[in-house]
Design a protein around this motif. Sequence first.
Motif, PDB file in Angstrom:
ATOM      1  N   LEU A  34       0.943  -1.146   0.014  1.00  0.00           N
ATOM      2  CA  LEU A  34       0.019  -0.079   0.092  1.00  0.00           C
ATOM      3  C   LEU A  34       0.822   1.371  -0.006  1.00  0.00           C
ATOM      4  CD1 LEU A  34      -2.713  -0.803   2.634  1.00  0.00           C
ATOM      5  CD2 LEU A  34      -3.004  -1.139   0.061  1.00  0.00           C
ATOM      6  N   ASP A  35       2.099   1.128   0.043  1.00  0.00           N
ATOM      7  CA  ASP A  35       3.069   2.035  -0.073  1.00  0.00           C
ATOM      8  C   ASP A  35       2.740   3.213   1.120  1.00  0.00           C
ATOM      9  OD1 ASP A  35       5.275   3.584  -0.957  1.00  0.00           O
ATOM     10  OD2 ASP A  35       3.665   4.930  -2.277  1.00  0.00           O
ATOM     11  N   ALA A  36       2.812   2.621   2.267  1.00  0.00           N
ATOM     12  CA  ALA A  36       2.339   3.176   3.411  1.00  0.00           C
ATOM     13  C   ALA A  36       3.699   3.568   4.461  1.00  0.00           C
ATOM     14  CB  ALA A  36       1.559   2.415   4.440  1.00  0.00           C
ATOM     15  N   GLY A  37       3.624   4.546   5.041  1.00  0.00           N
ATOM     16  CA  GLY A  37       4.696   4.898   5.854  1.00  0.00           C
ATOM     17  C   GLY A  37       4.582   4.086   7.132  1.00  0.00           C
ATOM     18  N   PRO A  38       5.740   4.400   8.063  1.00  0.00           N
ATOM     19  CA  PRO A  38       5.610   3.842   9.113  1.00  0.00           C
ATOM     20  C   PRO A  38       4.528   3.870  10.276  1.00  0.00           C
ATOM     21  CG  PRO A  38       7.887   4.628   8.887  1.00  0.00           C
ATOM     22  CD  PRO A  38       7.069   5.193   7.712  1.00  0.00           C
ATOM     23  N   GLY A  39       4.144   5.463  10.137  1.00  0.00           N
ATOM     24  CA  GLY A  39       3.092   5.676  10.881  1.00  0.00           C
ATOM     25  C   GLY A  39       1.756   4.926  10.631  1.00  0.00           C
ATOM     26  N   ALA A  40       1.563   4.946   9.413  1.00  0.00           N
ATOM     27  CA  ALA A  40       0.186   4.137   8.995  1.00  0.00           C
ATOM     28  C   ALA A  40       0.384   2.852   9.252  1.00  0.00           C
ATOM     29  CB  ALA A  40       0.103   4.297   7.365  1.00  0.00           C
ATOM     30  N   GLY A  41       1.609   2.205   8.935  1.00  0.00           N
ATOM     31  CA  GLY A  41       1.700   0.786   9.342  1.00  0.00           C
ATOM     32  C   GLY A  41       1.397   0.599  10.859  1.00  0.00           C
ATOM     33  N   GLN A  42       1.999   1.358  11.661  1.00  0.00           N
ATOM     34  CA  GLN A  42       1.798   1.309  13.151  1.00  0.00           C
ATOM     35  C   GLN A  42       0.210   1.603  13.571  1.00  0.00           C
ATOM     36  OE1 GLN A  42       3.672   0.245  15.354  1.00  0.00           O
ATOM     37  NE2 GLN A  42       2.594   0.661  17.350  1.00  0.00           N
ATOM     38  N   LEU A 201     -15.933  10.001  30.192  1.00  0.00           N
ATOM     39  CA  LEU A 201     -14.517   9.902  30.774  1.00  0.00           C
ATOM     40  C   LEU A 201     -13.803   8.824  30.643  1.00  0.00           C
ATOM     41  CD1 LEU A 201     -15.737  11.626  34.266  1.00  0.00           C
ATOM     42  CD2 LEU A 201     -14.276  12.785  32.644  1.00  0.00           C
ATOM     43  N   SER A 202     -14.566   7.777  30.555  1.00  0.00           N
ATOM     44  CA  SER A 202     -13.594   6.370  30.354  1.00  0.00           C
ATOM     45  C   SER A 202     -13.267   6.229  28.979  1.00  0.00           C
ATOM     46  CB  SER A 202     -14.624   5.285  30.923  1.00  0.00           C
ATOM     47  OG  SER A 202     -15.838   5.145  30.026  1.00  0.00           O
ATOM     48  N   LEU A 203     -14.067   6.770  27.969  1.00  0.00           N
ATOM     49  CA  LEU A 203     -13.659   6.575  26.560  1.00  0.00           C
ATOM     50  C   LEU A 203     -12.577   7.361  26.147  1.00  0.00           C
ATOM     51  CD1 LEU A 203     -17.418   6.341  25.020  1.00  0.00           C
ATOM     52  CD2 LEU A 203     -15.427   4.443  24.902  1.00  0.00           C
ATOM     53  N   VAL A 204     -12.835   8.562  26.611  1.00  0.00           N
ATOM     54  CA  VAL A 204     -11.749   9.711  26.139  1.00  0.00           C
ATOM     55  C   VAL A 204     -10.692   9.349  26.915  1.00  0.00           C
ATOM     56  CG1 VAL A 204     -11.132  12.195  26.129  1.00  0.00           C
ATOM     57  CG2 VAL A 204     -13.239  11.464  25.785  1.00  0.00           C
ATOM     58  N   GLY A 205     -10.796   9.192  28.463  1.00  0.00           N
ATOM     59  CA  GLY A 205      -9.486   8.703  29.180  1.00  0.00           C
ATOM     60  C   GLY A 205      -8.706   7.724  28.711  1.00  0.00           C
ATOM     61  N   LEU A 206      -9.218   6.322  28.124  1.00  0.00           N
ATOM     62  CA  LEU A 206      -8.594   5.315  27.748  1.00  0.00           C
ATOM     63  C   LEU A 206      -8.010   5.903  26.355  1.00  0.00           C
ATOM     64  CD1 LEU A 206     -11.101   2.685  28.589  1.00  0.00           C
ATOM     65  CD2 LEU A 206      -8.622   2.842  29.617  1.00  0.00           C
ATOM     66  N   ALA A 207      -8.610   6.490  25.650  1.00  0.00           N
ATOM     67  CA  ALA A 207      -8.101   6.754  24.150  1.00  0.00           C
ATOM     68  C   ALA A 207      -7.107   7.626  24.315  1.00  0.00           C
ATOM     69  CB  ALA A 207      -9.242   7.590  23.377  1.00  0.00           C
ATOM     70  N   LEU A 208      -6.825   8.466  25.460  1.00  0.00           N
ATOM     71  CA  LEU A 208      -5.669   9.559  25.477  1.00  0.00           C
ATOM     72  C   LEU A 208      -4.692   8.911  26.145  1.00  0.00           C
ATOM     73  CD1 LEU A 208      -7.383  12.871  26.565  1.00  0.00           C
ATOM     74  CD2 LEU A 208      -6.319  12.259  24.281  1.00  0.00           C
ATOM     75  N   LEU A 209      -4.956   7.709  26.870  1.00  0.00           N
ATOM     76  CA  LEU A 209      -3.717   6.818  27.386  1.00  0.00           C
ATOM     77  C   LEU A 209      -3.239   5.899  26.259  1.00  0.00           C
ATOM     78  CD1 LEU A 209      -2.259   5.694  29.714  1.00  0.00           C
ATOM     79  CD2 LEU A 209      -4.137   4.154  30.259  1.00  0.00           C
ATOM     80  N   VAL A 210      -4.026   5.007  25.521  1.00  0.00           N
ATOM     81  CA  VAL A 210      -3.526   4.234  24.638  1.00  0.00           C
ATOM     82  C   VAL A 210      -2.736   4.778  23.397  1.00  0.00           C
ATOM     83  CG1 VAL A 210      -4.410   2.305  23.080  1.00  0.00           C
ATOM     84  CG2 VAL A 210      -5.427   2.525  25.381  1.00  0.00           C
ATOM     85  N   LEU A 211      -3.411   5.775  23.018  1.00  0.00           N
ATOM     86  CA  LEU A 211      -2.776   6.298  21.632  1.00  0.00           C
ATOM     87  C   LEU A 211      -1.281   6.724  21.849  1.00  0.00           C
ATOM     88  CD1 LEU A 211      -3.549   7.490  18.824  1.00  0.00           C
ATOM     89  CD2 LEU A 211      -4.139   9.581  19.875  1.00  0.00           C
ATOM     90  N   PRO A 212      -0.970   7.614  22.586  1.00  0.00           N
ATOM     91  CA  PRO A 212       0.401   7.667  22.710  1.00  0.00           C
ATOM     92  C   PRO A 212       1.347   6.491  23.310  1.00  0.00           C
ATOM     93  CG  PRO A 212      -0.301   8.679  24.746  1.00  0.00           C
ATOM     94  CD  PRO A 212      -1.607   8.242  23.797  1.00  0.00           C
ATOM     95  N   LEU A 213       0.827   5.658  23.802  1.00  0.00           N
ATOM     96  CA  LEU A 213       1.462   4.363  24.105  1.00  0.00           C
ATOM     97  C   LEU A 213       1.863   3.621  22.700  1.00  0.00           C
ATOM     98  CD1 LEU A 213       0.354   3.262  27.531  1.00  0.00           C
ATOM     99  CD2 LEU A 213       2.238   3.905  27.305  1.00  0.00           C
ATOM    100  N   THR A 214       0.774   3.741  21.900  1.00  0.00           N
ATOM    101  CA  THR A 214       0.948   2.888  20.599  1.00  0.00           C
ATOM    102  C   THR A 214       1.720   3.498  19.608  1.00  0.00           C
ATOM    103  OG1 THR A 214      -1.093   3.599  19.868  1.00  0.00           O
ATOM    104  CG2 THR A 214      -1.073   1.687  21.009  1.00  0.00           C
ATOM    105  N   LEU A 215       1.905   5.229  19.496  1.00  0.00           N
ATOM    106  CA  LEU A 215       2.358   5.817  18.283  1.00  0.00           C
ATOM    107  C   LEU A 215       3.633   6.486  19.075  1.00  0.00           C
ATOM    108  CD1 LEU A 215      -0.634   7.246  16.871  1.00  0.00           C
ATOM    109  CD2 LEU A 215       0.625   5.259  16.138  1.00  0.00           C
ATOM    110  N   GLY A 216       3.804   6.702  20.434  1.00  0.00           N
ATOM    111  CA  GLY A 216       4.908   7.286  20.647  1.00  0.00           C
ATOM    112  C   GLY A 216       6.194   7.079  20.456  1.00  0.00           C
ATOM    113  N   GLN A 217       6.708   5.912  20.543  1.00  0.00           N
ATOM    114  CA  GLN A 217       8.032   5.460  20.065  1.00  0.00           C
ATOM    115  C   GLN A 217       8.244   5.711  18.666  1.00  0.00           C
ATOM    116  OE1 GLN A 217       8.749   1.374  20.768  1.00  0.00           O
ATOM    117  NE2 GLN A 217      11.066   1.544  20.040  1.00  0.00           N
ATOM    118  N   ASP A 218       7.643   5.280  17.835  1.00  0.00           N
ATOM    119  CA  ASP A 218       7.794   5.629  16.254  1.00  0.00           C
ATOM    120  C   ASP A 218       7.710   7.159  15.941  1.00  0.00           C
ATOM    121  OD1 ASP A 218       7.769   3.026  15.486  1.00  0.00           O
ATOM    122  OD2 ASP A 218       5.814   2.890  14.969  1.00  0.00           O
ATOM    123  N   ALA A 219       7.059   8.057  16.792  1.00  0.00           N
ATOM    124  CA  ALA A 219       7.080   9.652  16.666  1.00  0.00           C
ATOM    125  C   ALA A 219       8.116  10.175  17.454  1.00  0.00           C
ATOM    126  CB  ALA A 219       5.848   9.955  16.972  1.00  0.00           C
TER     127      ALA A 219
END
Length: 456
Positions: A34-42, A201-219
């Motif tokens: 798909l000619d995707a970059g590392p961010g899209a793959g992650q 609160l739970s939906l947004v709080g969990l999203a803001l927790l999981v998102l940086p954990l999944t993308l933080g290293q590659d970024a």
Amino acid sequence: MRPAALAVLLSGTFVQLMSVTVMQLAVPRIRHDLDAGPGAGQLALAGYTLTYACALITAARLGDRYGYRRLFVLGTAVFTLASLAAALAPGADALVLARLVQGAGSGVVAPQILSLIQTAVPAGHRARVLGRYGATMAVASLAGPLCCGVLLHFDPFGAGWRVALALPVPVGIAALALFRVLPDGRGAGAATRVDPVGSALSLVGLALLVLPLTLGQDAGWPAWTWCSLALSSGLLAAFAFSQKRVPHPLVHPEALSAATTRWGIGAVLLFNAGIPSLSLLLSLHLQGALHRDPLVTALTVAPYAVGGLLGSGMAEAAARRLGVVALAAASGSLAVVSLLVVPALEAPAPVLWAVLAAGGFAFGLFTASAFSLVLRQVPPHAASSVSGLLPTAQQLGGTLGVAVAGMVYTAGAMGSAMVYEAVVFLLAAAATARLRRTPQRVGPGRGPRRNPSPLS
């Protein structure tokens, strides 16, 4: 519960978890095609986990309100359609969107499965059914990489990874066709409304927790990742505070009142902070540093899958005879296995196979019995809350573990990452050992049980 109903429920568990593990081998080929970059793959890999983890707590309460079967059907339909969309995705953006929707559908389904088992299966048979549920999780976690490795190597019709992503579709269609075999249970709070503030609160709080954990290293861990983590801490603290003061909380007050449940959820979180990252690191190291192709990688880790099957098969008997000792032994064994992986990679192949088979056996034993031993202590009216909390702990542990193990692997290579794995598994063993010293729940008008061990 009738065998057909149990088969439908367990098929849902199987395809949900296989959809996580199948991407571990598919991402490099997807990025190329798909000619995707590392961010899209992650994002294609992590987007599923993001929406899955965020939906679980609210979905458990919605099942109480509107019926477990109804929510199971809704989630399965969303999951199946999104799986088909992911397999047919014309580009990286469409694939990421499909994976996000797929995770949300899976997050709606998962707590309904546990709630139906807790409410529809007689207490005397529940441990056996929960053991089969755990065994299904173990097999699904190992089947994904094996199936994907074979499909990527032989590449049927020139669509290897697309076929792998489409594997859940026929299973989902069959589950939807047979949904009437499921009991139509509801929770004790069916007449009460779902707390909108707690859900937000739970939906947004969990999203803001999981998102940086999944993308933080590659970024490269930019400022937004740390701001997101800080904000998530505040929102999740506000969620916990609100649950003690609203008339109809998302999490039943008794869900965490038993110390056995709290320590059990903690043990599941810690154990899963090691398991997904261990299998992911093995796949990445074999394909990257050791330049193995997907099929060779899949065959190399096949003994892990065989060990997982054997451990799952023995889990019920081990849990019945040993209780939480079986969980502590499994976690401790995986700590030893983690330390043996690096020297085994440099030894003759049978040595590595034996090490991985032992690790798989411990993984299957723990996974197939942990939920049963924890849920055994939960009162029926709090079952749906714990049905949301357990898989949430499982997903959060896995997300955190992949992030930390990935950082350690990047900084210090495989040996350092395996030391991290060993530490996490030892902490999980300590948490399960703590369960044996936790006093029994004593109901109104009852004395303590004779057995001093709460889960054995």
